[in-house]
Design an enzyme around this catalytic site. Structure first.
Site, mmCIF file in Angstrom:
data_model
loop_
_atom_site.group_PDB
_atom_site.id
_atom_site.type_symbol
_atom_site.label_atom_id
_atom_site.label_comp_id
_atom_site.label_asym_id
_atom_site.label_seq_id
_atom_site.Cartn_x
_atom_site.Cartn_y
_atom_site.Cartn_z
ATOM 1 N N PHE A 191 0.738 -0.909 0.210
ATOM 2 C CA PHE A 191 -0.233 0.197 -0.112
ATOM 3 C C PHE A 191 0.803 1.339 -0.160
ATOM 4 C CE2 PHE A 191 1.137 0.147 4.432
ATOM 5 C CZ PHE A 191 1.292 1.037 4.526
ATOM 6 N N LYS A 215 -0.890 -6.957 -9.613
ATOM 7 C CA LYS A 215 -1.666 -7.251 -8.697
ATOM 8 C C LYS A 215 -2.312 -6.264 -7.790
ATOM 9 C CE LYS A 215 -2.935 -8.348 -4.303
ATOM 10 N NZ LYS A 215 -2.944 -7.716 -3.377
ATOM 11 N N GLU A 218 -4.903 -3.744 -2.644
ATOM 12 C CA GLU A 218 -6.503 -3.270 -1.956
ATOM 13 C C GLU A 218 -6.317 -2.235 -1.128
ATOM 14 O OE1 GLU A 218 -4.700 -6.484 -0.894
ATOM 15 O OE2 GLU A 218 -4.311 -6.330 1.084
ATOM 16 N N LYS A 219 -5.634 -1.683 -0.403
ATOM 17 C CA LYS A 219 -5.936 -1.358 -0.102
ATOM 18 C C LYS A 219 -6.035 0.388 -1.097
ATOM 19 C CE LYS A 219 -4.120 -2.436 4.430
ATOM 20 N NZ LYS A 219 -3.269 -3.830 3.926
ATOM 21 N N SER A 268 5.459 -7.143 3.302
ATOM 22 C CA SER A 268 5.460 -7.768 4.545
ATOM 23 C C SER A 268 6.688 -8.891 4.258
ATOM 24 C CB SER A 268 4.265 -7.670 5.557
ATOM 25 O OG SER A 268 3.193 -8.705 5.074
ATOM 26 N N CYS A 323 9.554 2.162 2.715
ATOM 27 C CA CYS A 323 10.578 0.813 3.636
ATOM 28 C C CYS A 323 12.197 0.666 3.650
ATOM 29 C CB CYS A 323 10.401 -0.755 2.786
ATOM 30 S SG CYS A 323 10.712 0.478 1.184
ATOM 31 N N GLU A 423 9.018 -4.173 13.255
ATOM 32 C CA GLU A 423 8.861 -3.452 11.724
ATOM 33 C C GLU A 423 7.780 -2.824 12.346
ATOM 34 O OE1 GLU A 423 8.005 -3.811 7.600
ATOM 35 O OE2 GLU A 423 9.155 -2.766 6.873
HETATM 36 P P1 NAD Z 1 1.477 -6.424 2.366
HETATM 37 O O1 NAD Z 1 2.653 -8.130 2.815
HETATM 38 O O2 NAD Z 1 0.053 -6.362 3.679
HETATM 39 O O3 NAD Z 1 0.944 -6.900 1.142
HETATM 40 C C1 NAD Z 1 1.825 -6.701 0.255
HETATM 41 C C2 NAD Z 1 0.803 -7.355 -0.956
HETATM 42 O O4 NAD Z 1 0.838 -9.074 -0.373
HETATM 43 C C3 NAD Z 1 -0.652 -6.531 -0.667
HETATM 44 O O5 NAD Z 1 -0.813 -6.577 -2.401
HETATM 45 C C4 NAD Z 1 -1.465 -7.737 -0.094
HETATM 46 O O6 NAD Z 1 -2.543 -8.413 -0.787
HETATM 47 C C5 NAD Z 1 -0.569 -8.919 -0.378
HETATM 48 N N1 NAD Z 1 -1.340 -10.104 0.837
HETATM 49 C C6 NAD Z 1 -0.590 -9.815 2.288
HETATM 50 N N2 NAD Z 1 -0.839 -10.659 2.917
HETATM 51 C C7 NAD Z 1 -0.351 -12.030 2.278
HETATM 52 C C8 NAD Z 1 -0.747 -13.460 2.650
HETATM 53 N N3 NAD Z 1 -0.623 -13.433 3.135
HETATM 54 N N4 NAD Z 1 -1.321 -13.957 0.860
HETATM 55 C C9 NAD Z 1 -0.602 -14.097 -0.064
HETATM 56 N N5 NAD Z 1 -1.176 -12.165 -0.173
HETATM 57 C C10 NAD Z 1 -1.197 -11.566 0.814
HETATM 58 O O7 NAD Z 1 2.651 -5.261 2.842
HETATM 59 P P2 NAD Z 1 1.750 -3.836 3.523
HETATM 60 O O8 NAD Z 1 1.438 -3.596 4.455
HETATM 61 O O9 NAD Z 1 0.569 -3.816 1.912
HETATM 62 O O10 NAD Z 1 3.143 -2.788 2.895
HETATM 63 C C11 NAD Z 1 4.318 -2.709 4.419
HETATM 64 C C12 NAD Z 1 5.405 -3.116 3.798
HETATM 65 O O11 NAD Z 1 5.909 -3.338 2.591
HETATM 66 C C13 NAD Z 1 6.055 -3.291 5.017
HETATM 67 O O12 NAD Z 1 6.331 -4.727 5.835
HETATM 68 C C14 NAD Z 1 7.401 -2.373 3.950
HETATM 69 O O13 NAD Z 1 8.353 -2.441 4.503
HETATM 70 C C15 NAD Z 1 7.269 -3.209 2.618
HETATM 71 N N6 NAD Z 1 8.107 -2.552 1.096
HETATM 72 C C16 NAD Z 1 9.208 -2.501 1.489
HETATM 73 C C17 NAD Z 1 9.977 -2.204 0.557
HETATM 74 C C18 NAD Z 1 11.122 -2.561 -0.323
HETATM 75 O O14 NAD Z 1 11.524 -2.722 -1.393
HETATM 76 N N7 NAD Z 1 12.284 -3.858 0.615
HETATM 77 C C19 NAD Z 1 9.202 -0.972 -0.288
HETATM 78 C C20 NAD Z 1 8.094 -1.077 0.348
HETATM 79 C C21 NAD Z 1 7.109 -1.307 1.237
#
Ligand code: NAD
Length: 541
Positions: A191, A215, A218-219, A268, A323, A423
């Site tokens: 998101f 994809k 969703e937020k 994440s 991140c 985090e």
């Molecule tokens: P998230 O993992 O909750 O969601 C990311 C994506 O994964 C979404 O599209 C979601 O629908 C999907 N998803 C979530 N849980 C899932 C599961 N159990 N099974 C399958 N799909 C799933 O992450 P978020 O809250 O949207 O974003 C924040 C996170 O992203 C933080 O941890 C941040 O550090 C990380 N991030 C990392 C970078 C990087 O380059 N390392 C960059 C931006 C964000």
């Protein structure tokens, strides 16, 4: 049927998805047949902005099939044509920057500053990193900077994707390598950067000749749809980019689908490691960029004013939802005077809805995120950390229902505390203190994450030691957010990354392409040379 060549129709699409965000399948924006939707909520007001459907399995299959069908003709489209589409795309993003920015602020909550476009124009490259920090703190412009840059970089794909050639490796024999597209690739987005991260993915993949299934989070899926509209307006053929929506089920479908050859993920660790394992088990390439705990090490000889500005900007900019946010500061030597000044500067920041002109930081993404951040702050206090600044009770007049948390600073933090181990992903700075530089390096290296780490010092010797010994993928020297521009790659490491090839830059192109080597011989072979069953060598070939 929606015809992407009609510019006026784009307005129709925007109105159309005001209610429910459409899928994009084979060049057509279509409402999902699914009755299940998730509300997209404005984090500053709790108003429902739109609804995102849970794309059905049938629709998902149709999106993959459209991408598969579009691949043969797209991969054979001259690379100069593919580049030209990216040039146009980049121009259209600039044209619609304000609309994109407004959408991001509405769905994600980041602040919106109206001067950003002007600042970029005429910008010298050497100023980019410094500017990036300033801009990121002052609004959503880091999104835009990277957004431009990755698309701009894709415009040079003909050169970046070139193979290698070695003439006459043996008598009359030449060897050369080609980088060929993989086929259908997929992207799964978080998101926090609703425009930048889709743009880390599909422009690079598509310009290499792949087709794509995206994809979005969703937020905040709106920016992805707007970008897809612009990409099609720029000339991206039907089926090259497809968009599906949902959460775990659609992600699992992406991991399992045999026609999808590679997955780019950002998010994440729980989701990222799951996707890495499930996608790899199906023989796909997967690159997972995941969570972080980025440290800033401050030596006593650091420039006071510049360092404080950097720490405040990198800790609280984008409400800490980056991140590459600097979420932990390790002071070497006395920390009290640094902390006092840090508190003063952090207190001066304005917490407000992102659309308000005076906002320095907006709300966090959801009520659940706010609760989690507050819980981690409290857990720090309960385990002995001192709260120097507490933003948990921040109320913004006119936006009383927003998910606001003001800048928060905890000190006396130790490595065994949950607030340090997890985090936080909010506007919370953790402060630690050590007596020696070596111990500061040990603290950083013992942390499981490895996205970024920065040092603040006026000593070149110390900076060089840090650069050599620190175990983090992206190192800053007097630069708090050392995100490389796209001619390098986004090089997170340790638990912040799973895979072999990083995002964008040369590594990103390698990720989205398969190398093939060709060894050729064009000469008349003397009939008397006979058959040789021996292993060919450079002498015998
Ligand atoms: P998230 O993992 O909750 O969601 C990311 C994506 O994964 C979404 O599209 C979601 O629908 C999907 N998803 C979530 N849980 C899932 C599961 N159990 N099974 C399958 N799909 C799933 O992450 P978020 O809250 O949207 O974003 C924040 C996170 O992203 C933080 O941890 C941040 O550090 C990380 N991030 C990392 C970078 C990087 O380059 N390392 C960059 C931006 C964000």
């Amino acid at each position: 049927m929606f015809d992407p060549s009609c510019a006026h129709m784009y307005a129709f699409v925007r109105v159309f998805w005001r209610g429910r965000v459409p899928n994009l399948i084979g060049g057509t924006f279509v409402d999902s047949k699914s009755s299940a939707s998730i509300d997209v909520i404005n984090p500053a007001t709790q108003e429902v902005v739109s609804q995102v459907p849970l794309t059905t399995n049938e629709e998902f299959k149709a999106a993959v099939s459209a991408a598969k069908q579009a691949f043969p003709s797209w991969r054979n489209t001259p690379i100069t044509t593919r580049q030209r589409i990216m040039f146009k795309f980049q121009e259209l993003i600039r044209r619609d920057m304000d609309k994109l920015a407004m959408n991001i602020t509405t769905e994600q909550g980041k602040t919106l500053k109206d001067a950003h476009g002007d600042v970029f124009r005429g910008l010298g490259k050497c100023l980019l990193l410094v500017l990036l920090l300033w801009l990121d703190f002052h609004g959503m412009e880091m999104v835009e900077l990277n957004l431009y840059e990755v698309v701009e970089h894709a415009c040079g794909m003909a050169t970046i994707q070139m193979g290698e050639y070695a003439p006459n490796v043996s008598n009359g024999i030449d060897t050369y390598s080609l980088r060929e597209p993989l086929g259908v690739c997929a992207g799964i987005c978080p998101f926090n950067f609703p425009a930048m991260i889709p743009l880390w993915m599909f422009p690079v993949a598509a310009t290499c000749g792949n087709t794509f299934v995206l994809k979005p989070s969703e937020k905040d899926p709106g920016a992805s749809i707007m970008l897809a509209e612009l990409a099609m307006e720029a000339g991206l053929p039907k089926g090259v980019l497809n968009i599906v929506h949902g959460t775990n089920d659609i992600v699992n479908a992406i991991c399992d689908d045999d026609d999808i050859k590679a997955i780019s993920f950002v998010g994440s660790n729980i989701a990222g490691m799951h996707i890495y394992a499930r996608g790899s088990a199906k023989g796909k390439r997967v690159q997972s960029n995941m969570g972080a705990k980025n440290h800033g090490v401050v030596l006593p000889d650091a420039s006071v004013d510049a360092t404080l500005n950097a720490l405040v900007a990198a800790g609280f900019g984008a409400a800490g939802q980056r991140c590459m946010a600097l979420s932990t500061i390790v002071f070497v030597g006395d920390s009290e005077s640094w902390e006092n000044k840090l508190v003063e500067r952090a207190k001066a920041l304005k917490v407000n809805a992102g659309t308000e002109p005076d906002a320095d930081l907006g709300p966090v993404i959801s009520k659940q995120a706010k609760e989690r951040i507050c819980r981690l702050i409290q857990s720090g206090v309960d385990s002995g950390a001192r709260l120097l600044l507490d933003g948990r009770n921040t109320v913004v007049p006119g936006y009383e229902h927003g998910n606001f948390i003001g800048p928060t600073i905890l000190t006396d933090v130790t490595a065994d505390m949950d607030c340090y181990k997890e985090e936080i992903f909010g506007p919370v700075l953790l402060c630690m203190r050590t007596d020696s530089f070596e111990e500061a390096i040990n603290i950083v290296n013992n942390n499981k994450y490895g996205n970024g780490a920065s040092i603040f010092t006026s000593s070149g010797v110390a900076a060089r030691k840090f650069q050599t010994e620190i175990e983090a993928g992206q190192v800053g020297i007097n630069v708090p957010i050392p995100v490389p521009l796209p001619f390098f790659s986004f090089t997170g490491s340790k638990a912040s990354f799973a895979g072999d090839l990083n995002f964008y830059g040369k590594a990103g192109v390698n990720f989205y392409t398969q190398i093939k080597t060709v060894t050729q011989q064009w000469k008349d072979l003397p009939g008397s040379s006979g058959v040789s069953l021996a292993m060919p060598t450079s002498q015998k070939l």
